[in-house]
Design a protein around this motif. Structure first.
Motif, mmCIF file in Angstrom:
data_model
loop_
_atom_site.group_PDB
_atom_site.id
_atom_site.type_symbol
_atom_site.label_atom_id
_atom_site.label_comp_id
_atom_site.label_asym_id
_atom_site.label_seq_id
_atom_site.Cartn_x
_atom_site.Cartn_y
_atom_site.Cartn_z
ATOM 1 N N LEU A 1 14.800 1.734 0.539
ATOM 2 C CA LEU A 1 13.974 0.898 -0.027
ATOM 3 C C LEU A 1 12.416 0.510 0.815
ATOM 4 O O LEU A 1 11.591 0.728 0.233
ATOM 5 C CB LEU A 1 14.495 -0.347 -0.663
ATOM 6 N N VAL B 1 10.295 3.607 0.935
ATOM 7 C CA VAL B 1 9.496 3.740 -0.160
ATOM 8 C C VAL B 1 8.652 2.988 -0.505
ATOM 9 O O VAL B 1 7.385 3.560 -0.830
ATOM 10 C CB VAL B 1 10.689 3.908 -1.384
ATOM 11 N N THR B 2 8.700 1.634 -0.307
ATOM 12 C CA THR B 2 7.592 0.829 -0.331
ATOM 13 C C THR B 2 6.601 0.981 0.709
ATOM 14 O O THR B 2 5.325 0.797 0.161
ATOM 15 C CB THR B 2 8.255 -0.579 -0.298
ATOM 16 N N LEU C 1 20.720 1.536 2.232
ATOM 17 C CA LEU C 1 19.797 1.212 0.812
ATOM 18 C C LEU C 1 18.489 0.471 1.083
ATOM 19 O O LEU C 1 17.796 0.742 0.769
ATOM 20 C CB LEU C 1 20.644 0.635 -0.122
ATOM 21 N N LEU C 2 18.814 -0.408 2.121
ATOM 22 C CA LEU C 2 17.550 -1.274 2.150
ATOM 23 C C LEU C 2 16.740 -0.392 3.172
ATOM 24 O O LEU C 2 15.438 -0.818 3.153
ATOM 25 C CB LEU C 2 18.138 -2.518 3.209
#
Length: 167
Positions: free
Chosen positions: A27, A30-31, A23-24
Motif C-alpha cells: 500500500l 502504490v501510494t 500488505l502495508l
C-alpha cells in the motif's frame, strides 16, 4: 485436538504480522508511486501551460537567466515581491526580477505574465520575458540605466549624477 489447535495458532500468530507487513508495504509503495507520477504530470502540465500562452512575452529557462545575470551578481534593488538583478542577454541589457513569493500558483503567475506582457506604455517598463521553471518565478524587464523615477523624485540617486530635465 489440543496439539493441532495450538499448532494452528502458532502458524497464524507468525503469518498474520508478516502478511500485515507485506500488505502495508505494498500500500505504501502504490501510494508513493501514484503521488510521484501525479507530481511529474503536474510539472509537465505547468511547463506546457506556460509554453502555450499566446500574446505573452517569450519564456527563458532558469539556467539562461542565471548566466545572463552572472549568477545574480549585480543586485539593482529589492521590493516586497523579490529582488531585481542586472543582466545582459545577447546585445540587450535586462533587469531580472526574481520573485520570492513561493505561494503564488501557476494560474496566478500566468495571469500576471499575460496582463503585464500586454501592457505597452511609454511611461512603464516593458516586460520582455519570463521564467516559470519548477519553483523558480522570474520576470525579465527592459533595463533602465538611470534607475526608477522615484529615486529621482525623492533624491535617492547618486549625488554626482546630473538632475533630470523636464523633457
Amino acid at each position: 485436538m489440543k496439539p493441532k489447535s495450538s499448532h494452528v495458532r502458532r502458524v497464524v500468530a507468525i503469518l498474520a504480522p508478516i502478511g500485515g507487513f507485506i500488505l502495508l508495504t505494498i500500500l505504501f509503495l502504490v501510494t508513493f508511486i501514484c503521488k510521484r507520477r501525479t507530481q511529474q504530470q503536474n510539472e509537465m502540465e505547468e511547463e506546457e501551460e506556460f509554453g502555450e500562452l499566446q500574446g505573452t512575452p517569450m519564456g527563458f529557462t532558469f539556467q539562461q537567466l542565471k548566466e545572463a545575470t552572472e549568477q545574480f551578481k549585480d543586485k539593482l534593488g529589492e521590493g516586497g515581491f523579490g529582488s531585481v538583478f542586472k543582466g545582459q542577454f545577447a546585445d540587450e541589457r535586462i533587469a531580472v526580477k526574481r520573485l520570492d513569493r513561493t505561494g503564488q500558483g501557476k494560474r496566478e503567475f500566468s495571469a500576471e505574465v499575460r496582463t503585464i506582457g500586454r501592457i505597452h506604455h511609454i511611461n512603464l517598463v516593458r516586460l520582455i520575458a519570463f521564467c516559470a521553471e519548477k519553483s523558480h518565478r522570474l520576470l525579465v524587464y527592459e533595463y533602465m540605466p538611470k534607475g526608477s523615477l522615484d529615486r529621482w523624485i525623492y533624491c535617492r540617486h547618486d549625488n554626482e549624477a546630473s538632475p533630470l530635465d523636464w523633457n
